[in-house]
Design an enzyme around this catalytic site. Structure first.
Site, mmCIF file in Angstrom:
data_model
loop_
_atom_site.group_PDB
_atom_site.id
_atom_site.type_symbol
_atom_site.label_atom_id
_atom_site.label_comp_id
_atom_site.label_asym_id
_atom_site.label_seq_id
_atom_site.Cartn_x
_atom_site.Cartn_y
_atom_site.Cartn_z
ATOM 1 N N TYR A 18 -3.242 -10.369 4.113
ATOM 2 C CA TYR A 18 -3.520 -8.945 4.333
ATOM 3 C C TYR A 18 -3.237 -8.649 5.804
ATOM 4 O O TYR A 18 -4.006 -9.052 6.680
ATOM 5 C CB TYR A 18 -4.978 -8.619 4.003
ATOM 6 C CG TYR A 18 -5.299 -8.679 2.531
ATOM 7 C CD1 TYR A 18 -4.888 -7.657 1.677
ATOM 8 C CD2 TYR A 18 -6.020 -9.739 1.993
ATOM 9 C CE1 TYR A 18 -5.180 -7.692 0.321
ATOM 10 C CE2 TYR A 18 -6.320 -9.781 0.635
ATOM 11 C CZ TYR A 18 -5.900 -8.762 -0.192
ATOM 12 O OH TYR A 18 -6.198 -8.801 -1.528
ATOM 13 N N ASP A 54 0.847 -1.189 0.000
ATOM 14 C CA ASP A 54 0.000 0.000 0.000
ATOM 15 C C ASP A 54 0.880 1.236 0.000
ATOM 16 O O ASP A 54 2.057 1.173 0.355
ATOM 17 C CB ASP A 54 -0.879 0.024 1.255
ATOM 18 C CG ASP A 54 -1.881 -1.121 1.271
ATOM 19 O OD1 ASP A 54 -2.197 -1.643 0.180
ATOM 20 O OD2 ASP A 54 -2.336 -1.494 2.368
ATOM 21 N N TYR A 81 7.118 -8.689 8.589
ATOM 22 C CA TYR A 81 6.698 -7.289 8.719
ATOM 23 C C TYR A 81 7.017 -6.748 10.100
ATOM 24 O O TYR A 81 7.089 -7.499 11.076
ATOM 25 C CB TYR A 81 5.179 -7.166 8.527
ATOM 26 C CG TYR A 81 4.684 -7.460 7.139
ATOM 27 C CD1 TYR A 81 4.566 -6.440 6.199
ATOM 28 C CD2 TYR A 81 4.309 -8.752 6.776
ATOM 29 C CE1 TYR A 81 4.092 -6.703 4.926
ATOM 30 C CE2 TYR A 81 3.836 -9.025 5.497
ATOM 31 C CZ TYR A 81 3.728 -7.995 4.583
ATOM 32 O OH TYR A 81 3.262 -8.254 3.330
#
Ligand SMILES: [Zn+2]
Length: 349
Positions: free
Chosen positions: A305, A169, A233
């Site tokens: 996601y 994103d 992440y």
């Protein structure tokens, strides 16, 4: 038009093609010829020729051209992986020699929360350029435009296309070893720019970097884009109603590996099919707790996601950090810090 006339014109075009191919330092070529229908009909008098003596003009011209090109150069015919494409157009009497597209494997870093991956046309002007987008034509600056700016110039190319493994994103940074991608250089006229120098230019002019650029074969696009790399992440997780503590982390950690059922997130529903995907959160680590927020390292299966794993997306992702901790959680900041791309080492460049 006699066959001699055609061959004479062909000779002229072939010697030009050889010179042009030499400029590219090319070894392998692919040939196309265009012939006038009238010439073909005149020549290929199949009705009045015994079949064993009938010759296709196209074959004859192609064979002759290949012979002429080989005689004047070290070029070899390669239909599958040519470096130069030679088009001899005997209808308009011209020859075009162009280099095949060049493919560069990189791992890119995005050190900003303000860049989109691909060109995202400004919604006000639909990409024509207006005051709102400051005549950039884009809603956000993009990685693709930045690469275009540099690569098109350095390669004297007509275009540059970014093929990446997955996407991030706008507000997600990509650090660590970067995201694998292939940059396709369309119609290059220069073929040996210094890739390290290009990497430096990108680093100096944009909040981006490309690591270890190298020239690869076309099949890498598919290999990279269709690959499923597990990812690591860094996420900052907050709750609207409570202070998050070490106990909360333990609760999450003890649930690992977590099998998620993720229904396509609301925010991307316009562009993607509404379906349920099963993905694993493989492991979690606590980096620190700061301002009542958890700083987590998340090891996730490809295609997860992450923001929705944290928020729960109104129940569309289950379980989630929100559902496990029984409090509405939010991903305040997300950074991709590692892509497990060991399989790339097995590909032949
Ligand atoms: Zn605009």
């Amino acid at each position: 038009m006699t066959i001699e006339d055609l061959i004479n014109r062909l000779k002229k075009h072939c010697s030009y093609a050889v010179l042009a191919a030499k400029k590219f330092n090319a070894k392998r070529f692919y040939l196309q010829t265009n012939l006038c229908k009238k010439d073909i009909l005149e020549f290929e008098d199949f009705e009045n020729t015994p079949i064993e003596r009938a010759v296709s003009l196209k074959n004859l011209i192609n064979q002759k051209a290949i012979e002429l090109i080989k005689k004047d150069s070290d070029l070899v015919l390669d239909q599958i992986d040519p470096e130069v494409l030679i088009n001899i157009d005997l209808i308009n009497d011209k020859v075009v020699v162009r280099h095949s597209n060049i493919y560069i494997y990189v791992r890119y870093l995005k050190k900003t929360r303000e860049y989109a991956q691909h060109v995202w046309a400004c919604p006000s002007c639909k990409g024509k350029g207006c005051k709102k987008c400051n005549y950039t034509k884009e809603k956000y600056p993009s990685i693709e435009s930045a690469f275009k700016e540099i690569f098109v110039k350095e390669f004297g190319a007509s275009d540059c296309i970014l093929h990446a493994s997955g996407r991030e994103d706008v507000d997600v940074m990509t650090l660590g070893n970067g995201r694998p991608a292939v940059i396709e250089i369309v119609n290059p006229t220069k073929t040996t720019p210094d890739l390290e120098l290009i990497a430096q230019k990108i680093k100096q002019n944009y909040p981006l970097e490309i690591l270890q650029p190298k020239i690869v074969k076309k099949f890498w696009i598919e290999a990279i884009c269709n690959s499923h790399f597990d990812k690591k992440y860094y996420a900052i997780v907050s709750s609207k109603t409570k202070e998050l503590t070490k106990n909360d982390f333990e609760l999450l950690k003890n649930s690992c590996p977590i099998l998620l059922k993720q229904r396509t997130p609301l925010r991307v529903l316009k562009r993607r099919t509404d379906m349920i995907r099963e993905r694993y959160i493989l492991d979690l680590k606590l980096e620190k707790i700061e301002d009542k927020k958890l700083h987590l390292i998340i090891y996730a299966q490809a295609g997860t996601y992450i923001k929705e794993f944290i928020s729960g997306d109104g129940g569309r992702t289950h379980p989630s950090v929100s559902s496990i901790l029984k409090t509405e959680c939010n991903c305040e900041e997300l950074t991709l810090i590692d892509v497990n791309d060991f399989f790339v080492n097995t590909l032949k460049s």
